[in-house]
Design an enzyme around this catalytic site. Structure first.
Site, PDB file in Angstrom:
ATOM      1  N   GLU A   1       0.846  -1.176   0.000  1.00  0.00           N
ATOM      2  CA  GLU A   1       0.000   0.000   0.000  1.00  0.00           C
ATOM      3  C   GLU A   1       0.883   1.227   0.000  1.00  0.00           C
ATOM      4  OE1 GLU A   1      -3.085  -0.118   2.868  1.00  0.00           O
ATOM      5  OE2 GLU A   1      -3.877   1.833   2.280  1.00  0.00           O
ATOM      6  N   GLY A   2       0.632   2.133  -0.913  1.00  0.00           N
ATOM      7  CA  GLY A   2       1.378   3.383  -0.946  1.00  0.00           C
ATOM      8  C   GLY A   2       0.482   4.507  -0.482  1.00  0.00           C
ATOM      9  N   THR A   3       0.937   5.726  -0.708  1.00  0.00           N
ATOM     10  CA  THR A   3       0.185   6.887  -0.289  1.00  0.00           C
ATOM     11  C   THR A   3      -1.144   6.990  -1.028  1.00  0.00           C
ATOM     12  OG1 THR A   3       2.347   7.893  -0.241  1.00  0.00           O
ATOM     13  CG2 THR A   3       0.478   9.328   0.189  1.00  0.00           C
TER      14      THR A   3
ATOM     15  N   ALA B   1      -2.427   4.556  -3.289  1.00  0.00           N
ATOM     16  CA  ALA B   1      -2.979   3.368  -3.918  1.00  0.00           C
ATOM     17  C   ALA B   1      -2.765   2.116  -3.087  1.00  0.00           C
ATOM     18  CB  ALA B   1      -2.327   3.186  -5.282  1.00  0.00           C
ATOM     19  N   VAL B   2      -3.622   1.139  -3.348  1.00  0.00           N
ATOM     20  CA  VAL B   2      -3.426  -0.198  -2.801  1.00  0.00           C
ATOM     21  C   VAL B   2      -3.121  -1.101  -3.985  1.00  0.00           C
ATOM     22  CG1 VAL B   2      -4.505  -2.110  -1.569  1.00  0.00           C
ATOM     23  CG2 VAL B   2      -5.070   0.243  -0.944  1.00  0.00           C
ATOM     24  N   VAL B   3      -2.055  -1.865  -3.861  1.00  0.00           N
ATOM     25  CA  VAL B   3      -1.643  -2.720  -4.977  1.00  0.00           C
ATOM     26  C   VAL B   3      -1.874  -4.189  -4.625  1.00  0.00           C
ATOM     27  CG1 VAL B   3       0.251  -3.334  -6.512  1.00  0.00           C
ATOM     28  CG2 VAL B   3       0.085  -1.001  -5.629  1.00  0.00           C
TER      29      VAL B   3
ATOM     30  N   LYS C   1      -3.489  -1.901  -9.401  1.00  0.00           N
ATOM     31  CA  LYS C   1      -3.275  -0.745  -8.550  1.00  0.00           C
ATOM     32  C   LYS C   1      -4.563   0.053  -8.453  1.00  0.00           C
ATOM     33  CE  LYS C   1       0.127   2.844  -7.842  1.00  0.00           C
ATOM     34  NZ  LYS C   1       1.514   3.194  -8.109  1.00  0.00           N
TER      35      LYS C   1
ATOM     36  N   ASP D   1       8.426  12.149 -11.927  1.00  0.00           N
ATOM     37  CA  ASP D   1       8.634  11.670 -10.555  1.00  0.00           C
ATOM     38  C   ASP D   1       9.653  10.534 -10.514  1.00  0.00           C
ATOM     39  OD1 ASP D   1       8.315  11.722  -7.832  1.00  0.00           O
ATOM     40  OD2 ASP D   1       6.439  10.593  -7.825  1.00  0.00           O
TER      41      ASP D   1
HETATM   42  P1  ADP Z   1       4.823   3.455  -3.155  1.00  0.00           P
HETATM   43  O1  ADP Z   1       5.230   4.183  -4.384  1.00  0.00           O
HETATM   44  O2  ADP Z   1       4.592   4.327  -1.976  1.00  0.00           O
HETATM   45  O3  ADP Z   1       5.676   2.267  -2.860  1.00  0.00           O
HETATM   46  P2  ADP Z   1       2.728   2.190  -4.650  1.00  0.00           P
HETATM   47  O4  ADP Z   1       1.282   2.475  -4.482  1.00  0.00           O
HETATM   48  O5  ADP Z   1       3.324   2.547  -5.947  1.00  0.00           O
HETATM   49  O6  ADP Z   1       3.373   2.922  -3.438  1.00  0.00           O
HETATM   50  O7  ADP Z   1       3.005   0.666  -4.377  1.00  0.00           O
HETATM   51  C1  ADP Z   1       2.783   0.065  -3.139  1.00  0.00           C
HETATM   52  C2  ADP Z   1       3.564  -1.240  -3.064  1.00  0.00           C
HETATM   53  O8  ADP Z   1       3.008  -2.181  -3.987  1.00  0.00           O
HETATM   54  C3  ADP Z   1       5.015  -1.099  -3.481  1.00  0.00           C
HETATM   55  O9  ADP Z   1       5.845  -0.793  -2.420  1.00  0.00           O
HETATM   56  C4  ADP Z   1       5.311  -2.479  -4.037  1.00  0.00           C
HETATM   57  O10 ADP Z   1       5.671  -3.354  -2.990  1.00  0.00           O
HETATM   58  C5  ADP Z   1       4.008  -2.941  -4.615  1.00  0.00           C
HETATM   59  N1  ADP Z   1       3.929  -2.761  -6.080  1.00  0.00           N
HETATM   60  C6  ADP Z   1       3.606  -1.633  -6.749  1.00  0.00           C
HETATM   61  N2  ADP Z   1       3.573  -1.825  -8.071  1.00  0.00           N
HETATM   62  C7  ADP Z   1       3.920  -3.116  -8.278  1.00  0.00           C
HETATM   63  C8  ADP Z   1       4.091  -3.945  -9.447  1.00  0.00           C
HETATM   64  N3  ADP Z   1       3.890  -3.464 -10.683  1.00  0.00           N
HETATM   65  N4  ADP Z   1       4.460  -5.224  -9.268  1.00  0.00           N
HETATM   66  C9  ADP Z   1       4.658  -5.719  -8.023  1.00  0.00           C
HETATM   67  N5  ADP Z   1       4.511  -5.010  -6.887  1.00  0.00           N
HETATM   68  C10 ADP Z   1       4.146  -3.719  -6.995  1.00  0.00           C
END
Ligand code: ADP
Length: 313
Positions: A15-17, A19-21, A37, A133
């Protein structure tokens, strides 16, 4: 609806700021993995993700290059949130490698990673797309070791700006002086600056210019590279947030020997390439195309083959 039904959502990956992935796979072929995402959409967009918004994202679907994360599909779910179906990149990102003290790497590895980054950025710019970015955390690694540009400020433009401001803080270290000075017109040179900051960080394994506010970022840039003035950067004093330097503390522009001393791992040719990415005046900064034709790539050591690159445990 048809698009949404093509995929099955599996476990949460992170989970980032904004989005939830989640991990996902193709319903028709469960051996094909994707990353889904789900963007936390801002209230303004919530009443109806306009077709315009979707169209903008769709444009990125057409950017097909080995060093750019593939965007397979876009759909909105029942609760009106935006879902991006992305290439699944299971091997972390460059930030994890830089920070992992158990991982050793050298000039040949940095050259391989920078080469992949430069080719991805070149392809974006060739297609009139700015990333905006670039930072180690947005450079994801595929299972074959390929580095891919991810997170095209997309998430940001759709997300709720009030959600969390700390994200901005991280990005600041890679922000070019023209943006810190409030320039409203900018070019591919913004990405080249960020690329330079990533290059420097790969070499020294800590962020090179780590300001704790926008103002502090500017002063650290001046300390490191020199004070921007109308002499070394014609027109800089007209930028909205420019403040005239204290005449007593004008730092002259750093020359080649500074970069050679500061980044010995890069060698003199590598230091020259880095210097060209760190020109304060965006018009003097090298372009992605010029970066790719620099002699560093063909200077010893040869870049490490992607399958031999160091990876996290
Ligand atoms: P952040 O940029 O803060 O890490 P994101 O929302 O981009 O937040 O992603 C959250 C987490 O999801 C990441 O830290 C990563 O572990 C995972 N993730 C993101 N995109 C992918 C992807 N394309 N494949 C695998 N894992 C991903």
């Amino acid at each position: 609806d048809d698009v949404r039904r093509k995929y099955v959502k599996d476990k949460k990956l992170g989970e980032g700021t904004y989005a939830v992935v989640s991990l996902g796979y193709l319903k028709t072929d469960p051996s094909v993995f994707v990353a889904i995402k789900k963007i936390k959409v801002n209230a303004e967009y919530k009443d109806g993700l306009t077709m315009d918004a979707i169209r903008e994202v769709k444009y990125l679907q057409e950017l097909s290059h080995p060093n750019i994360i593939a965007l397979h599909d876009v759909f909105s779910s029942k609760d009106q949130t935006l879902n991006l179906v992305l290439e699944y990149l299971p091997r972390g990102d460059l930030e994890m490698l830089i920070k992992d003290g158990n991982i050793q790497y050298g000039a040949a590895d940095v050259k391989a990673w920078m080469g992949m980054l430069a080719r991805g950025v070149w392809f974006c710019h060739e297609n009139f797309v700015l990333h905006r970015d670039i930072k180690p955390n947005n450079l994801l690694i595929a299972s074959d070791g390929e580095v891919k540009l991810a997170d095209f400020g997309l998430a940001r433009s759709f997300a709720d700006p009030y959600l969390n401001m700390t994200h901005q803080v991280i990005t600041r270290w890679y922000r070019p002086p023209e943006l810190l000075y409030g320039a409203r017109q900018y070019s591919g040179a913004v990405d080249v600056w960020s690329m330079g900051m990533v290059f420097a960080e790969l070499l020294i394994r800590v962020p090179f210019v780590a300001g704790n506010s926008d103002l502090d970022q500017i002063s650290k840039i001046c300390e490191a590279f020199g004070t921007p003035t109308d002499d070394n950067w014609p027109g800089v004093s007209k930028l909205p947030n420019y403040f005239p330097p204290d005449r007593a503390h004008i730092i002259p522009l750093q020359g080649r020997d500074f970069f050679v001393r500061q980044f010995p791992t890069a060698g003199p040719v590598g230091a020259d390439l880095l210097m060209s990415m760190c020109a304060l005046d965006p018009r003097k900064r090298s372009t992605a195309r010029q970066i790719l034709s620099h002699s560093w790539w063909s200077t010893e050591p040869k870049p490490t083959k992607k399958e031999d690159l160091p990876k996290k445990a």
